[in-house]
Design an enzyme around this catalytic site. Structure first.
Site, PDB file in Angstrom:
ATOM      1  N   ASP A 163      56.094  -5.114  75.921  1.00  0.00           N
ATOM      2  CA  ASP A 163      56.657  -6.113  75.013  1.00  0.00           C
ATOM      3  C   ASP A 163      58.154  -6.129  75.252  1.00  0.00           C
ATOM      4  OD1 ASP A 163      54.259  -6.786  73.880  1.00  0.00           O
ATOM      5  OD2 ASP A 163      54.452  -5.437  72.177  1.00  0.00           O
ATOM      6  N   ASP A 180      44.857 -13.508  69.255  1.00  0.00           N
ATOM      7  CA  ASP A 180      45.121 -12.454  68.271  1.00  0.00           C
ATOM      8  C   ASP A 180      44.126 -12.673  67.142  1.00  0.00           C
ATOM      9  OD1 ASP A 180      47.231 -11.541  69.777  1.00  0.00           O
ATOM     10  OD2 ASP A 180      48.771 -12.557  68.591  1.00  0.00           O
TER      11      ASP A 180
END
Lengths: 192, 251
Positions: B11, B130
């Protein structure tokens, strides 16, 4: 100088990056003179066969490529373009390898994506490559086994992981993305 | 035989690798290019870089980072974060990314999947989902987990495959950051329903969790971040363990 064929294919830079890491200078070009004068020519390959062949024909590069005398390496779509016909876009290809490129039947996940091994390795490209080495594949179309096959991969069915005829070489996997094994295969080609 | 993939995820925020817990609290985890090189040495199979702060101003920054990564590593890698147009995809692929991953923009504009697949090919398009278990259903969330949608995860995955997605990256928001294991049921269901590779993400805490997700679901790869970045699980050790347990991995 190594010429990397410029055509309607994505990620051509990956191949030139890999050559730079191996210490070779390369140029991305679709100029017939530069292609003919290069020590070696690489046809990289992420793209669609129909539009790739259209680009090559429009630029009159199809005739230039098949007439090349120096070692030529087709990668992924590059290998498929060196075959006679592709079902992807239903298009006649360069016809160096007498093979019909077909789509994988849907008996497993398509695209065939990830690391897979190969067997029946033949020829200079695979010098130093071990039977359990894996290389990275990402493709939905394949060329079957022919007299020119120099490596076999098995996914859904056995197909040509590599082909060789005269000065023309093709690999279905991506050596530029295949870590150490890929580097060695590229190096073997560059040292031909 | 096709190997199961182990995929570290980086990330990225303002050029650094960060790691959050349950889509919140961030910790610094180092320089992304250095981490990427470490993972190449450790024989990771692929890498994913997600820009979690990407805005229009930072888009150029991400492209620059992709160029640096592509020059240094010889593994396939996927880039995501803030991609909403064909132009964004072209920029990132031209900079050297092998695949891009989209999430919120695909939910808001499903035509984007078809457009990207048509222009650049399905092989370069990873649809990220997600998912969170709400009222007995796995629903799709967007905007980094902040916005709920009415889409059901399974149906959305099937629709994305039909539209041209080449791969699904499924993150369980319930499992993410908990280190209590992957969400097996939803991973199994989606992998069984689509004929494109599914990557399981969220919840990896032990080597056993990887064995579990590979032996009990049809996923093609498993993604994790923190446990790799902080060295709690070393990838070579993980792969030796999986091989011993009969999972096909590249060692």
């Amino acid at each position: 100088m190594i010429a990397i064929l410029k055509y309607s294919a994505g990620n051509v830079e990956s191949v030139s990056n890999a050559l730079t890491r191996l210490g070779y200078e390369s140029k991305i070009t679709d100029d017939p003179g530069e292609l003919m004068a290069a020590d070696k020519v690489i046809i990289p390959g992420v793209g669609e066969a129909g539009s790739a062949m259209k680009y090559l024909r429009d630029k009159k590069l199809d005739g230039v490529i098949v007439a090349l005398k120096q070692p030529v390496l087709g990668i992924c779509l590059g290998l498929q373009l060196l075959c006679s016909y592709s079902d992807e876009g239903a298009v006649k290809c360069l016809d160096v390898f007498d093979a019909h490129v077909k789509k994988f039947p849907p008996f497993d996940k398509v695209p065939h994506m990830g690391w897979n091994s190969f067997t029946a390795l033949k020829g200079a490209l695979f010098r130093g490559i071990k039977a359990d080495d894996d290389v990275y594949y990402v493709h939905s179309y394949y060329a079957g086994i022919t007299d020119f096959t120099t490596a076999i991969c098995d996914y859904v069915l056995p197909f040509s992981a590599a082909m060789h005829k005269g000065n023309f070489y093709g690999v279905q996997f991506h050596p530029e993305k295949s870590a150490d094994a890929g580097n060695l295969i590229l190096k073997n080609f560059l040292e031909l | 035989m096709l190997k199961k993939r182990i995929i570290p995820c980086l990330d990225i925020m303002e050029g650094r690798t960060v790691k959050g817990v349950n889509f919140g609290d961030l910790r610094d985890a180092g320089d992304p290019v250095e981490l990427a090189e470490k993972y190449v040495e450790q024989r990771a199979d692929e890498l994913v870089f997600l820009d979690i702060t990407s805005t229009i101003e930072q888009h150029g920054l991400l492209t620059g980072l992709v160029r640096k990564i592509a020059a240094r590593i010889n593994l396939p890698f996927t880039v995501g974060g803030g991609i909403s147009t064909l132009g964004d995809v072209g920029d990132l692929l031209n900079a050297g990314a092998d695949k891009v991953t989209i999430n919120s923009s695909a939910v808001r504009n499903p035509g984007l999947i078809t457009d990207i697949a048509g222009h650049f090919g399905s092989q370069c398009l990873v649809l990220a989902i997600d998912a969170k278990f709400v009222n007995n259903e796995w629903l799709v969330f967007i905007d980094g987990g902040r916005t709920a949608t009415e889409l059901k995860a399974v149906g959305w995955a099937e629709r994305a495959e039909k539209s041209g997605a080449g791969e699904i990256l499924l993150t369980s928001m319930d499992a993410d950051g908990t280190r209590s294991g992957f969400s097996l049921a939803i991973t199994r269901e989606i992998a069984a329903r689509v004929n494109i590779p599914v990557i399981a993400s969220g919840g990896a805490g032990t080597m056993e969790h990887f064995r579990e997700v590979f032996s009990r679901t049809g996923c093609s790869g498993a993604l994790a971040a923190g446990i790799f970045h902080y060295g709690e699980i070393a990838i070579p050790e993980l792969k030796r363990y999986l091989k011993l347990k009969g999972i096909n991995v590249r060692v």
